[in-house]
Design a protein around this motif. Structure first.
Motif, PDB file in Angstrom:
ATOM      1  N   TYR A   1      22.848-119.552 -12.284  1.00 13.06           N
ATOM      2  CA  TYR A   1      23.043-119.118 -13.736  1.00 13.06           C
ATOM      3  C   TYR A   1      22.174-120.733 -14.588  1.00 13.06           C
ATOM      4  CZ  TYR A   1      27.378-121.321 -14.186  1.00 13.06           C
ATOM      5  OH  TYR A   1      27.711-122.416 -15.113  1.00 13.06           O
TER       6      TYR A   1
ATOM      7  N   TYR B   1      14.162-118.233  -8.431  1.00 11.88           N
ATOM      8  CA  TYR B   1      13.841-119.640  -9.279  1.00 11.88           C
ATOM      9  C   TYR B   1      12.748-120.290  -8.789  1.00 11.88           C
ATOM     10  CZ  TYR B   1      14.470-123.906 -11.879  1.00 11.88           C
ATOM     11  OH  TYR B   1      13.881-125.071 -12.679  1.00 11.88           O
TER      12      TYR B   1
ATOM     13  N   HIS C   1      12.149-108.664  -9.112  1.00 19.37           N
ATOM     14  CA  HIS C   1      13.859-108.664  -9.519  1.00 19.37           C
ATOM     15  C   HIS C   1      13.634-108.378  -8.378  1.00 19.37           C
ATOM     16  CE1 HIS C   1      14.012-109.485 -14.027  1.00 19.37           C
ATOM     17  NE2 HIS C   1      13.914-110.866 -12.982  1.00 19.37           N
TER      18      HIS C   1
ATOM     19  N   TRP D   1      18.687-109.860  -9.648  1.00 18.54           N
ATOM     20  CA  TRP D   1      18.664-110.577  -9.039  1.00 18.54           C
ATOM     21  C   TRP D   1      17.220-110.963  -8.969  1.00 18.54           C
ATOM     22  CZ3 TRP D   1      22.451-114.040  -9.727  1.00 18.54           C
ATOM     23  CH2 TRP D   1      23.992-114.090  -9.397  1.00 18.54           C
TER      24      TRP D   1
ATOM     25  N   ALA E   1      19.347-111.405 -14.036  1.00 16.03           N
ATOM     26  CA  ALA E   1      19.822-110.674 -15.452  1.00 16.03           C
ATOM     27  C   ALA E   1      19.864-109.852 -15.631  1.00 16.03           C
ATOM     28  CB  ALA E   1      17.963-109.871 -14.784  1.00 16.03           C
TER      29      ALA E   1
ATOM     30  N   GLU F   1      16.053-115.979 -18.151  1.00 16.83           N
ATOM     31  CA  GLU F   1      16.258-115.098 -17.104  1.00 16.83           C
ATOM     32  C   GLU F   1      15.164-115.737 -15.697  1.00 16.83           C
ATOM     33  OE1 GLU F   1      16.506-111.319 -18.683  1.00 16.83           O
ATOM     34  OE2 GLU F   1      19.162-111.872 -18.798  1.00 16.83           O
TER      35      GLU F   1
ATOM     36  N   LEU G   1      24.382-107.090 -12.835  1.00 10.05           N
ATOM     37  CA  LEU G   1      23.135-108.475 -13.043  1.00 10.05           C
ATOM     38  C   LEU G   1      22.090-107.916 -12.155  1.00 10.05           C
ATOM     39  CD1 LEU G   1      25.835-111.360 -13.377  1.00 10.05           C
ATOM     40  CD2 LEU G   1      24.431-110.808 -14.899  1.00 10.05           C
TER      41      LEU G   1
END
Length: 206
Positions: free
Chosen positions: A57, A96, A120, A93, A84, A115, A91
């Protein structure tokens, strides 16, 4: 809600207020220095070294900083998933891919979150993680974690359990947030380790 449950929730709220008050007095330099130390400690964890995918996170405000750790994991070739927040507090995801691919999202009157901007992958993507980094406000000598009270990570932990997967659960905190005992409810689940700027503590009983 039973009288016992009301008492537990009240005790959690009181402890949260106390811990957040202490965090609010941290300076940006305090947060930055702690983040660098946290990254060094966490990167030495065998659980993170073994994980091809880590769910993490992005810290906000005076939370123990995570961005240095996220960048280091990504540089290692680790797939990092970030949450997110959904309207029901569950949540989703997304991967990244760097700081420039984060978006600041304001969820009503809650603290704005950073986020992943890209596509996603759905709430079940977290079940692919070999390690999950959990936000929190405290952890006790048994490994019981005190969260912020939104319930998002209770759903994550339930989803992991329902999927029959057991990633390493690691919470990132400041040194003073490792306490003797936090109030617990039946659904609360212990973590495997806590990382603070001064070191790592494991909870074998978890």
């Amino acid at each position: 809600m039973t009288h016992f449950e009301q008492g537990t929730e009240s005790a959690k709220r009181t402890l949260r207020r106390e811990l957040l008050s202490v965090r609010s007095r941290l300076t940006p330099d305090d947060v930055r220095e702690s983040a660098a130390a946290l990254a060094r400690r966490a990167l030495d964890l065998p659980e993170l070294a073994r994980a091809g995918t880590v769910a993490a996170y992005v810290s906000v405000g005076s939370e123990p900083g995570t961005l240095a750790l996220l960048d280091a994991l990504r540089a290692r070739g680790v797939r990092v998933l970030l949450p997110a927040l959904l309207p029901d507090n569950d949540l989703d995801w997304g991967p990244y891919t760097g700081r420039d691919a984060l978006v600041r999202v304001q969820h009503g009157r809650k603290t704005a979150l950073f986020e992943p901007a890209g596509p996603h992958l759905g709430p079940d993507a977290v079940t692919e993680a070999g390690a999950v980094l959990l936000p929190g406000l405290a952890v006790d000598a048994r490994g019981m974690r005190l969260g912020r009270g939104g319930g998002s990570y209770d759903r994550v932990l339930a989803r992991l359990g329902n999927a029959g997967v057991h990633p390493a659960l690691v919470v990132l905190l400041y040194d003073a947030e490792v306490v003797g005992r936090v109030p617990e409810e039946p659904h609360d689940r212990p973590v495997d380790a806590v990382v603070t700027p001064s070191g790592v503590r494991r909870f074998p009983e978890s």
